[in-house]
Scaffold this active site. Sequence first.
Site, PDB file in Angstrom:
ATOM      1  N   ASP A 183      -8.896  -0.691   6.364  1.00 50.43           N
ATOM      2  CA  ASP A 183      -9.021  -2.023   6.934  1.00 50.43           C
ATOM      3  C   ASP A 183      -7.685  -2.499   7.490  1.00 50.43           C
ATOM      4  O   ASP A 183      -7.570  -3.648   7.915  1.00 50.43           O
ATOM      5  CB  ASP A 183      -9.516  -3.016   5.881  1.00 50.43           C
ATOM      6  CG  ASP A 183     -11.029  -3.012   5.756  1.00 50.43           C
ATOM      7  OD1 ASP A 183     -11.705  -2.853   6.782  1.00 50.43           O
ATOM      8  OD2 ASP A 183     -11.536  -3.169   4.626  1.00 50.43           O
ATOM      9  N   LYS A 196       0.789  -1.223   0.000  1.00 45.00           N
ATOM     10  CA  LYS A 196       0.000   0.000   0.000  1.00 45.00           C
ATOM     11  C   LYS A 196       0.830   1.288   0.000  1.00 45.00           C
ATOM     12  O   LYS A 196       0.369   2.331  -0.484  1.00 45.00           O
ATOM     13  CB  LYS A 196      -0.937   0.013   1.204  1.00 45.00           C
ATOM     14  CG  LYS A 196      -2.061  -1.001   1.140  1.00 45.00           C
ATOM     15  CD  LYS A 196      -3.164  -0.546   0.215  1.00 45.00           C
ATOM     16  CE  LYS A 196      -4.391  -1.423   0.339  1.00 45.00           C
ATOM     17  NZ  LYS A 196      -5.532  -0.909  -0.467  1.00 45.00           N
TER      18      LYS A 196
END
Length: 333
Positions: A95, A70
Amino acid sequence: MAPVLDDLYLRPAARTWRCPPAPPVADFHRALPGYAPTPLVELPALAAELGADRVLAKDETRRLGLPAFKILGASWGIRRALEHGGAARLVTATDGNHGRAVAAVARMLGLEARVFVPAGVHPAARAAIRDEGAEVVDVPGPYDEAVRRAAAEPGLLVQDTAWPGYEDVPRWIVEGYSTLFAEIDAQLGGAPDLLSIPVGVGSLAQAAVTHYRSGGAASTTLLSVEPDTAACVLESLRRGRPVTVPAGRTIMAGLNCATPSSLAWPYLRDGLDAAVAVPDGAAARAVHDLAALGVPAGPCGGASLAGARAAGDLARGTVVLLITEGADANPAV
């Protein structure tokens, strides 16, 4: 309408669809401290099982000091957003892995970060975000609710899902993921035959579609894989429009998303060859099998192997599994 075989959605026309390429961002990532291409690990035992020529795992379990891919998107998205206006605090919902990446970039830049985390995220993932120096706000609801809370918060919103009126930052985040696919092609000396992509809101899959559908010959089959309790992309593909599915629970916490990104949706609709949803048991088995082969995948990363197994005859030639997170990113299995 594309055919559906059991739980496998197929769209043969995707192979001929084309889109503009992403801007080059690899030079930006190469300049970051600690950058190195992540490994592409050969897995002959899985090739024999699947009947493929080769199976390789793109191992994102250690990317720029974090246990997931990410930070590629977060670092580029934040850089572009700050070019359009300064901010003292970054805000996001997550999340797990995206929020940790935003927090890490905030720490590097000397900025505050506030991260909204929905129910169901493992306490260790929450602690990892705090360890990066961010404030964690617990949301007693699903991911979509955490996104709504973050969007109402003062500060620079750095979200990896888009909705009408909020698409610039998600677009820059998706651009940042392009480095991952450029690395794969360089490591293989060409494009894979099948790419298995874990999917939440669809941003990583959008980046894959952009990369492999923007050139001349687009020979790569793109397979999206979701939890069967949160298969918003698969259900949207079946209905031909973006839909919100009921929030569920899954060990694949980073994929537990109920609504596709509005920015990603046109790319997923037109550029994905196939989509499948897998149960937690299949992801857990994949995590176990990958660990035995030396790849420390978390449940979201394991989803890529579970999806390739479910895809049957699509898993031929050179298959690349995107191992999007390490086991310590979400210690659920």
